[in-house]
Design an enzyme around this catalytic site. Structure first.
Site, short mmCIF file in Angstrom:
data_model
loop_
_atom_site.label_atom_id
_atom_site.label_comp_id
_atom_site.label_asym_id
_atom_site.label_seq_id
_atom_site.Cartn_x
_atom_site.Cartn_y
_atom_site.Cartn_z
N PHE A 1 0.81 -1.22 0.00
CA PHE A 1 0.00 0.00 0.00
C PHE A 1 0.84 1.27 0.00
O PHE A 1 0.38 2.33 0.43
CB PHE A 1 -0.99 0.00 1.19
CG PHE A 1 -1.85 -1.22 1.23
CD1 PHE A 1 -2.81 -1.43 0.24
CD2 PHE A 1 -1.70 -2.18 2.22
CE1 PHE A 1 -3.60 -2.59 0.25
CE2 PHE A 1 -2.47 -3.33 2.23
CZ PHE A 1 -3.43 -3.53 1.25
N GLU B 1 -4.56 2.57 -7.38
CA GLU B 1 -4.79 3.68 -6.45
C GLU B 1 -6.08 4.47 -6.67
O GLU B 1 -6.72 4.87 -5.70
CB GLU B 1 -3.61 4.66 -6.53
CG GLU B 1 -2.30 4.08 -6.06
CD GLU B 1 -1.14 5.00 -6.39
OE1 GLU B 1 -0.77 5.09 -7.57
OE2 GLU B 1 -0.64 5.65 -5.48
N ALA C 1 2.77 3.77 -7.97
CA ALA C 1 2.12 4.70 -8.90
C ALA C 1 1.08 3.97 -9.77
O ALA C 1 0.78 4.43 -10.88
CB ALA C 1 3.16 5.43 -9.76
N ARG D 1 2.55 15.32 -6.20
CA ARG D 1 1.30 14.68 -6.64
C ARG D 1 0.07 15.36 -6.04
O ARG D 1 -1.00 15.39 -6.66
CB ARG D 1 1.30 13.17 -6.37
CG ARG D 1 0.20 12.43 -7.12
CD ARG D 1 0.32 10.92 -7.04
NE ARG D 1 1.13 10.36 -8.10
CZ ARG D 1 0.69 10.03 -9.32
NH1 ARG D 1 -0.57 10.22 -9.65
NH2 ARG D 1 1.50 9.52 -10.21
N THR E 1 5.42 10.69 -11.54
CA THR E 1 5.55 12.08 -11.99
C THR E 1 7.01 12.42 -12.27
O THR E 1 7.30 13.39 -12.96
CB THR E 1 4.96 13.04 -10.95
OG1 THR E 1 5.67 12.88 -9.72
CG2 THR E 1 3.49 12.72 -10.73
#
Ligand code: MTE
Ligand code: LUZ
Ligand code: MOS
Length: 756
Positions: free
Chosen positions: A222, A706, A503, A304, A434
Site C-alpha cells: 500500500f 490507487e 504509482a 502529486r 511524476t
C-alpha cells in the site's frame, strides 16, 4: 483468468518473508529505537545487552562500513541515529542474537542517554519556524489574483486531513544471507528491490553487483514498503555482513506501527471563487504537508498533491503552493494515492463550502465544472479522452441518482433520529510516476525446451494481482495456455535497475515490457516456422498453441516449433525494455505532460447516521469506474472494493494520534480502528464504463491500484450531509477523519470544537 496465487493463499501454502525456511545458524535481530521524539544523544551503553548469553552483537552507527545514509530522494536519513534523534521510534541500534527471545531480553538492557529537546509535531508550527524538508512548490494556471473581483461568490476555509497507518498484514522485514566472496542475498518484503540493493550497497560500501535482492510476494504494501522497507533490509544486511551469518529481522506489529511513517497529514487553507452560474473561476490554496523527520518520498508526494489540486474539474485560474514541513514524527511516506487524495480533499471541501453557503447541492457545482476534452490541467497537460461526464451519465443511467436523492430526502422527512446523507465523488487520477525517468521497466522471458515459459519482471506481487495480469499478457501475446507460464520471483539479478512497484503502474510498465519481449520471441519463432513450412513468414501466426497460415491450420504445434527453434540454435530468451513514450515534465516551470493517461470515475456514497449515538453505517457505494478494457475484471473489481473501503477508513475512522511529545498513542489495533466487515457499505456496485482504453495502458487495461481509494472521500461529505439534515445550524467544517465522536459533536452544535 485464475489468479495463480489464489490456491496458495487459501491453503496457506503461499510463502511470505517469515515463511522462508531458515538456513542453519540463522540469527535474529531486533531494533532498539528512540523513546523520545527529539534529543541530543549523550551516550549509548550496550555492554549489559552484549553480556546476555546468546547475544552475538549490538550494532549501531559506528559499525557501518559505508555511509550511514538511506535517504532516497534527499540524503537526510541515517540508518541509525547519530548525534541526535529526530523521532520516537527512530532506529538507534540493532540487537542480534541466537533467537528472538534472547534479543528481546538484551534490548531491555540497552542504556540510551539523551538530552530531550523540544519536539515539533504540527506542520504549521514547523512552517513558522522555517523547518522544511525541501523548498516549497507552486502550481499555477492563469492568475487567480486578477479574477476574484469578477467572481459572484468567494469563499475561504481551512481543511485538515489525517494520517493513515498502512496496516499491511505482513509487517516490515528482511532476511539477509551472506554468499561467497563477500556477497549478500537479501529477501525483503519491499516494493522496491532496487532501492534495497542500492542502499544496502551504499551502507556497506559495496558495489551493487555484490548484493542480490529477491522478493516472492508481499502481504500488502500500500505504499508503506515503497521506501520504508529499505532501512530494515539494510539492518539485516549489515548484521549478516558483519557476522557472516544469516540474519532475519521481522517487526512486531506495535514496533512496525511505532517506527514507520504513514500517510501524510495535511493542513490547508483555500479560497474559491465562482461565477453566478456556478463555474469555478478561481482557486487558491496553501498545503502544509506534515513530512516527519526526513524527506523519504515527501517531495514526490507533495508534487502529486499539486497535480491533483483540481481533481476532475477545470479551473481556469488556479494557484496552489505546497510546503513540505519537517516535524519530529516518523518520516511519512507513500500511501495509495500518494498525496493525490490529500489534494483532492481540499478542492472537494471548497466545493462543499460554497454549496452550503449558496444553498445548492454540491453535486450541482461538481457537475458544472467537470473537465472537458481539450481543457488544460494546471500543469500544462491537455486533457484527452476525458471520461468524467460519461461516468456521470452512466451513473445516472445505472443508479438513477436523482431518484436516490429524492429517496434520501423522503427518508429524512420520515425519520427524526436517523438521517441519511448522499455525496458524489468524482475522480481523475494521473497515471505515471511524476518523475518521468522512473517510467521504465524490463522483462526477461525464457521459453524452455519443452515449451513452458518463465517470466521475470521488476513487478512486485503484493496482492494486487500484477502477476496474474502479466501472465495474461504473455499468454495472450504468445497465444499459449496460461498454465504454460510461470512468473518467477522478482530478483535484481534477473531484472535490474527497476522502479518500485508503485504509482499504479506496475502492470502497465512491466506488462508492456513483457509484451515487447514476447513479440520479439514471436517474430523469431515465426521465422523458424516459415523455414520449416516453406512459407511466407508474414502470412504465419500462432493461435492457440498452433501455427496457422492465414486461416489454415498447419502441421506445426507449439511444442514442436520450440524444439525446432532449439535445433536451429535460435535464442529462446528475450529481454524486453519499455519506457513510456510521450511523457515529460519540467519541475522548474511546473509544466509538461507528466501522465500517460488519466483514470476517471464517479461514486455515489450514501451514509446513515444514528443521531442519538453519532454512529453511522454506509448503505450504498454506487460506482461507475473507467477500467478501459480490463484485462481481469475480477481482480480489478477487488481493487476497487479494497481501495474504496481503505479510502473510507482514512476519511471516517482511522485516527493516527501522536501526543504533543511526538509519541504515537494509536499504537495498536485497540486504539487504531480500521474498517471491518461492518464498515463496508451494505451495497457496493461498480459498473465498468464501457469505452475503449488508451494504447498506453497495458492491453488497453487501465491502471487500477490507487484511483478508487479516492471514492472514499465521498464518505466524509455524505456524513456531513446527514449531519446537516439533523442539525441545519451546523457549519460544515473539514477535519478528517469524521469519527463517530466528531459526528456526535456536530449533531448538537454549530461549531463542533473550539479548535476548528
Ligand atoms: N492491493 C493489494 N491487495 N495490496 C497492496 O499492497 N497496493 C496498492 C494497489 N493495490 C496494494 C494493492 C498500491 S499503493 C499501488 S501503487 C498498486 O496496488 C501497485 O500495484 P500495481 O501498480 O500493480 O497496480
Ligand atoms: N511513487 C513515486 C509514486 O515515486 N512517484 C509517483 O509519482 C508515485 N505516484 C503514486 C504512487 N507512488
Ligand atoms: Mo502505491 S502509494 O504507489 O505504492
Amino acid at each position: 483468468m485464475i489468479n495463480p496465487d489464489a490456491h496458495g493463499h487459501v491453503t496457506g501454502q503461499s510463502v511470505y518473508l517469515d515463511d522462508i525456511p531458515e538456513q542453519r545458524g540463522t540469527l535474529h535481530a531486533l531494533v532498539y529505537s528512540s523513546p523520545i521524539a527529539h534529543g541530543r544523544i549523550r551516550g549509548l551503553d550496550v555492554s549489559q545487552a552484549l553480556a546476555v548469553p546468546g547475544v552475538e552483537a549490538v550494532l549501531s552507527a559506528a559499525d557501518i562500513p559505508g555511509e550511514n545514509q538511506i535517504g532516497g530522494i534527499v540524503p537526510d536519513e541515517p540508518l541509525f541515529a547519530e548525534g541526535e534523534v529526530h523521532f520516537a521510534g527512530q532506529p538507534v541500534a540493532l540487537v542480534v542474537a541466537r533467537d528472538e527471545r534472547t534479543a528481546r531480553q538484551a534490548l531491555a538492557k540497552i542504556r540510551f542517554d539523551v538530552e530531550e529537546l523540544e519536539a515539533v509535531t504540527d506542520p504549521r508550527t514547523a512552517k513558522e519556524k522555517g523547518l522544511f524538508l525541501v523548498p516549497p512548490m507552486t502550481f499555477r494556471l492563469g492568475d487567480p489574483g486578477a479574477v476574484w473581483d469578477e467572481c459572484a461568490h468567494v469563499y475561504e476555509g481551512r481543511t485538515e486531513s489525517g494520517g493513515q497507518e498502512h496496516l499491511y498484514i505482513e509487517t516490515q522485514g528482511a532476511y539477509a544471507c551472506p554468499a561467497e566472496n563477500g556477497c549478500l542475498r537479501i529477501h525483503s518484503s519491499t516494493q522496491g528491490p532496487t532501492a534495497v540493493q542500492k542502499t544496502t550497497a551504499r551502507v556497506l560500501g559495496l558495489p551493487m553487483n555484490r548484493v542480490e535482492v529477491d522478493v516472492t510476494r508481499l502481504g500488502g504494501g500500500f505504499g508503506g514498503k515503497e521506501d520504508q522497507a529499505t532501512g530494515f533490509a539494510c539492518m539485516a544486511a549489515l548484521a549478516a555482513y558483519k557476522l557472516e551469518r544469516p540474519v532475519k529481522l521481522v517487526l512486531h506489529r506495535m514496533d512496525d506501527m511505532k517506527m514507520t511513517g504513514k500517510r501524510h497529514p495535511y493542513s490547508a487553507d483555500f479560497k474559491i471563487g465562482l461565477s453566478r452560474d456556478l463555474k469555478i473561476l478561481a482557486y487558491q490554496a496553501t498545503f502544509y504537508q506534515n513530512g516527519g523527520a526526513a524527506a523519504d518520498l515527501s517531495p514526490a508526494i507533495l508534487d502529486r498533491s499539486l497535480f491533483h489540486l483540481g481533481n476532475a474539474y477545470y479551473i481556469p485560474h488556479a494557484e496552489v503552493t505546497a510546503y513540505s514541513c519537517k516535524t519530529h514524527l516518523p518520516p511519512n511516506t507513500a500511501f495509495r494515492g500518494f498525496g493525490g487524495p490529500q489534494g483532492m480533499f481540499v478542492i472537494e471541501a471548497a466545493i462543499a463550502r460554497a454549496a452550503h453557503a449558496l444553498g445548492v447541492p454540491a453535486s450541482k457545482i461538481q457537475q458544472a465544472n467537470f473537465l472537458q476534452e481539450g481543457d488544460v490541467f494546471p500543469y500544462g497537460q491537455v486533457a484527452r479522452q476525458v471520461r468524467i461526464r460519461q461516468c456521470a451519465e452512466a451513473a445516472e443511467r445505472h443508479f438513477s441518482l436523482h431518484r436516490l436523492r429524492e429517496e434520501v430526502t423522503a427518508y429524512n422527512e420520515r425519520h427524526a433520529t436517523t438521517k441519511k446523507g448522499l455525496a458524489l465523488m468524482p475522480i481523475c487520477f494521473g497515471i505515471s510516476f511524476t518523475n518521468t525517468s522512473m517510467n521504465q521497466a524490463r522483462a526477461l522471458v525464457h521459453i524452455f525446451q519443452d515449451g513452458s515459459v518463465e517470466v521475470s519482471t521488476g513487478a512486485i506481487e503484493m496482492g494486487q494481482g500484477v502477476n496474474a495480469k502479466i501472465r495474461q499478457v504473455v499468454a495472450g501475446t504468445l497465444s499459449v495456455g496460461q498454465d504454460r507460464i510461470r512468473l518467477a520471483t522478482t530478483n535484481t539479478s534477473r531484472v535490474a535497475n527497476t522502479s518500485p512497484t508503485a504509482a499504479s503502474s506496475g502492470a502497465d510498465l512491466n506488462g508492456k515490457a513483457a509484451e515487447i519481449a514476447c513479440r520479439n520471441l514471436l517474430g523469431r519463432l515465426l521465422a523458424v516456422a516459415a523455414e520449416e513450412l516453406q512459407a511466407d513468414p508474414t502470412k504465419l501466426l500462432i493461435k492457440d498453441e498452433w501455427v496457422w497460415h492465414g486461416d489454415r491450420k498447419t502441421s506445426l504445434g507449439w511444442e514442436e516449433l520450440i524444439a525446432k527453434a532449439m535445433l536451429k540454435r535460435m535464442c529462446l530468451t528475450e529481454n524486453g525494455h519499455y519506457a513510456t513514450p510521450v511523457i515529460h515534465f519540467d519541475r522548474r516551470s511546473a509544466k509538461g505532460h507528466p501522465f500517460a493517461y488519466h483514470v476517471y470515475g464517479l461514486a455515489a456514497i450514501e451514509a446513515r447516521v444514528d443521531c442519538i449515538r453519532g454512529t453511522y453505517t454506509f448503505d450504498r457505494a454506487l460506482i461507475v469506474h473507467d477500467f478501459g478494457n480490463s484485462l481481469n475484471p475480477l481482480i480489478d473489481q477487488g481493487q476497487v472494493e479494497g481501495a474504496l473501503v481503505q479510502g473510507m477508513g482514512w476519511m471516517t475512522m482511522e485516527e493516527v494520534v501522536y501526543d504533543s511529545q511526538g509519541r504515537l498513542r494509536s499504537n495498536s489495533l485497540s486504539t487504531y480502528k480500521v474498517p471491518d466487515i461492518y464498515s463496508v457499505p451494505r451495497e457496493v456496485v461498480c459498473h465498468p464504463l464501457e469505452v475503449e482504453g488508451p494504447d498506453l495502458a497495458v492491453m488497453k487495461s487501465k491502471a487500477v491500484g490507487e484511483p478508487p481509494l479516492m471514492y472514499g472521500i465521498g464518505a466524509y461529505f455524505a456524513l456531513q450531509e446527514a449531519i446537516l439534515a439533523f442539525n441545519p445550524s451546523y457549519v460544515p467544517d473539514f477535519e478528517a477523519p469524521m469519527t463517530p465522536e466528531k459526528v456526535l459533536l456536530r449533531l448538537y452544535g454549530r461549531r463542533p470544537t473550539p479548535a476548528s
